[in-house]
Design an enzyme around this catalytic site. Structure first.
Site, PDB file in Angstrom:
ATOM      1  N   HIS A  85       0.825  -1.198   0.000  1.00  0.00           N
ATOM      2  CA  HIS A  85       0.000   0.000   0.000  1.00  0.00           C
ATOM      3  C   HIS A  85       0.870   1.265   0.000  1.00  0.00           C
ATOM      4  O   HIS A  85       2.063   1.203  -0.303  1.00  0.00           O
ATOM      5  CB  HIS A  85      -0.998  -0.042   1.157  1.00  0.00           C
ATOM      6  CG  HIS A  85      -1.678  -1.373   1.290  1.00  0.00           C
ATOM      7  ND1 HIS A  85      -2.627  -1.823   0.393  1.00  0.00           N
ATOM      8  CD2 HIS A  85      -1.493  -2.386   2.180  1.00  0.00           C
ATOM      9  CE1 HIS A  85      -3.008  -3.054   0.742  1.00  0.00           C
ATOM     10  NE2 HIS A  85      -2.334  -3.415   1.811  1.00  0.00           N
ATOM     11  N   GLU A 122      -1.939   0.156   8.135  1.00  0.00           N
ATOM     12  CA  GLU A 122      -1.069  -0.890   7.582  1.00  0.00           C
ATOM     13  C   GLU A 122       0.043  -0.275   6.736  1.00  0.00           C
ATOM     14  O   GLU A 122       1.191  -0.738   6.775  1.00  0.00           O
ATOM     15  CB  GLU A 122      -1.894  -1.860   6.735  1.00  0.00           C
ATOM     16  CG  GLU A 122      -1.061  -2.965   6.101  1.00  0.00           C
ATOM     17  CD  GLU A 122      -1.840  -3.814   5.124  1.00  0.00           C
ATOM     18  OE1 GLU A 122      -1.242  -4.731   4.534  1.00  0.00           O
ATOM     19  OE2 GLU A 122      -3.061  -3.567   4.937  1.00  0.00           O
ATOM     20  N   HIS A 177       3.157  -6.935   4.432  1.00  0.00           N
ATOM     21  CA  HIS A 177       1.763  -6.601   4.692  1.00  0.00           C
ATOM     22  C   HIS A 177       1.396  -6.935   6.135  1.00  0.00           C
ATOM     23  O   HIS A 177       2.176  -7.549   6.871  1.00  0.00           O
ATOM     24  CB  HIS A 177       0.835  -7.393   3.761  1.00  0.00           C
ATOM     25  CG  HIS A 177       0.837  -6.927   2.347  1.00  0.00           C
ATOM     26  ND1 HIS A 177      -0.092  -6.049   1.843  1.00  0.00           N
ATOM     27  CD2 HIS A 177       1.683  -7.219   1.320  1.00  0.00           C
ATOM     28  CE1 HIS A 177       0.175  -5.815   0.565  1.00  0.00           C
ATOM     29  NE2 HIS A 177       1.250  -6.513   0.217  1.00  0.00           N
ATOM     30  N   GLU A 259       2.249 -11.605   5.479  1.00  0.00           N
ATOM     31  CA  GLU A 259       1.218 -10.992   6.322  1.00  0.00           C
ATOM     32  C   GLU A 259       1.683 -11.183   7.764  1.00  0.00           C
ATOM     33  O   GLU A 259       1.601 -12.272   8.323  1.00  0.00           O
ATOM     34  CB  GLU A 259      -0.143 -11.654   6.091  1.00  0.00           C
ATOM     35  CG  GLU A 259      -0.682 -11.494   4.677  1.00  0.00           C
ATOM     36  CD  GLU A 259      -1.324 -10.135   4.438  1.00  0.00           C
ATOM     37  OE1 GLU A 259      -1.375  -9.314   5.383  1.00  0.00           O
ATOM     38  OE2 GLU A 259      -1.776  -9.885   3.302  1.00  0.00           O
TER      39      GLU A 259
END
Length: 295
Positions: A85, A122, A177, A259
């Site tokens: 992101h 995040e 992430h 993640e």
């Protein structure tokens, strides 16, 4: 809860090599790991125009430092770190919702990502961990590039993220992430590319090497952070295989997504918002990458 963004304590020495039992388990279960529709390249809306967004010109990915890198076990190796992101994506929802070609279909350019209930994004987490990971890898002599460093209005789009790693001829690419799942869902997982061939996507040459990279990261991550593999994805292996992520489908070099935990669970959030834990997370990834590259 407030999050700790302080300078980490002095970096500890590199831990022992991959925990053999976990790595063995991970490698033998890769083929059977199922996909999870809840984890995507990001968390964007699906209602978007079909045109490819116009991405503003961006500086090249983070260059190597001006001073010569120290010689070390990763000298001559190139690693691309992909911070998931972009903190500024929230200001450009129209652009990031426009779809790009991922080889087997079309998907949103990028998404805003998730956050803790207290508002720690995040995108901030991924940049912080990526900076720590870069430092650790450079200390071992690796040439390290970032796909972005909050140096552009939004993105890059998921197809460009893949292209940056491909054009760098990276020896390994890791996309950082954190998940946004239900309370009670805890732990980390590493997403591996499935065997995909269609359109501009062909992962046939990277499936095996990416599985090795992911398994080694998983083994070191659990050892270094103390976090358990996900209790909701991967069947306890910490590994998940996906065929719907453009960043993996379009990669021609070994690549995985990590993640690091679930931001929406308060216990995981307490870890993710701790600077000292984020340093451990970076160390676990660095050790897994180094183990893979020296293997």
């Amino acid at each position: 809860m407030p999050y700790d963004d302080s300078v980490p304590p002095t970096r500890r020495a590199r831990p022992l090599l991959l925990a053999a039992a976990l790595a063995s388990l991970c490698l033998t279960t890769v083929a059977g790991c199922g996909g999870s529709p809840d984890t995507t390249d990001g968390a964007g809306a699906d209602a978007s125009p079909s045109a490819t967004p116009t991405v503003p010109a961006s500086p090249s990915p983070s260059p190597s430092p001006a001073e010569p890198l120290p010689r070390g076990p990763l000298t001559g190796r190139t690693v691309v770190i992909d911070p998931g992101h972009n903190p500024r994506n929230r200001e450009h929802t129209k652009e990031i919702n426009e779809k790009v070609d991922i080889g087997t279909g079309r998907k949103e350019c990028d998404t805003t990502g998730t956050s803790t209930d207290a508002g720690y994004p995040e995108a901030r987490f991924t940049l912080d961990v990526s900076h720590r990971l870069r430092e650790l890898l450079q200390a071992q002599g690796a040439r390290v590039l970032l796909t972005h460093d909050e140096d552009r209005p939004f993105g890059p789009c998921i197809d460009e993220r893949a292209r940056i790693g491909n054009e760098a001829k990276a020896d390994a690419v890791v996309s950082v992430h954190a998940d946004g799942s239900a309370v009670g869902n805890r732990g980390f997982h590493v997403i591996l590319p499935a065997a995909v061939k269609g359109g501009g996507a062909d992962t046939s040459k990277i499936v095996k090497s990416s599985a090795d990279l992911g398994a080694r990261i998983a083994g070191h991550f659990v050892r270094t952070t103390g976090s358990a593999p996900s209790n909701y994805i991967g069947g306890g292996t910490g590994l998940d295989t996906r065929n719907d992520l453009g960043g993996l489908n379009l990669s021609t070099v070994p690549k995985v997504f990590v993640e690091c935990g679930n931001m929406r669970d308060p216990k995981d959030a307490a870890l993710l918002t701790s600077a000292s834990w984020r340093q451990k997370a970076a160390q676990g990834m660095a050790d897994g990458i180094a183990d893979h590259l020296k293997g």
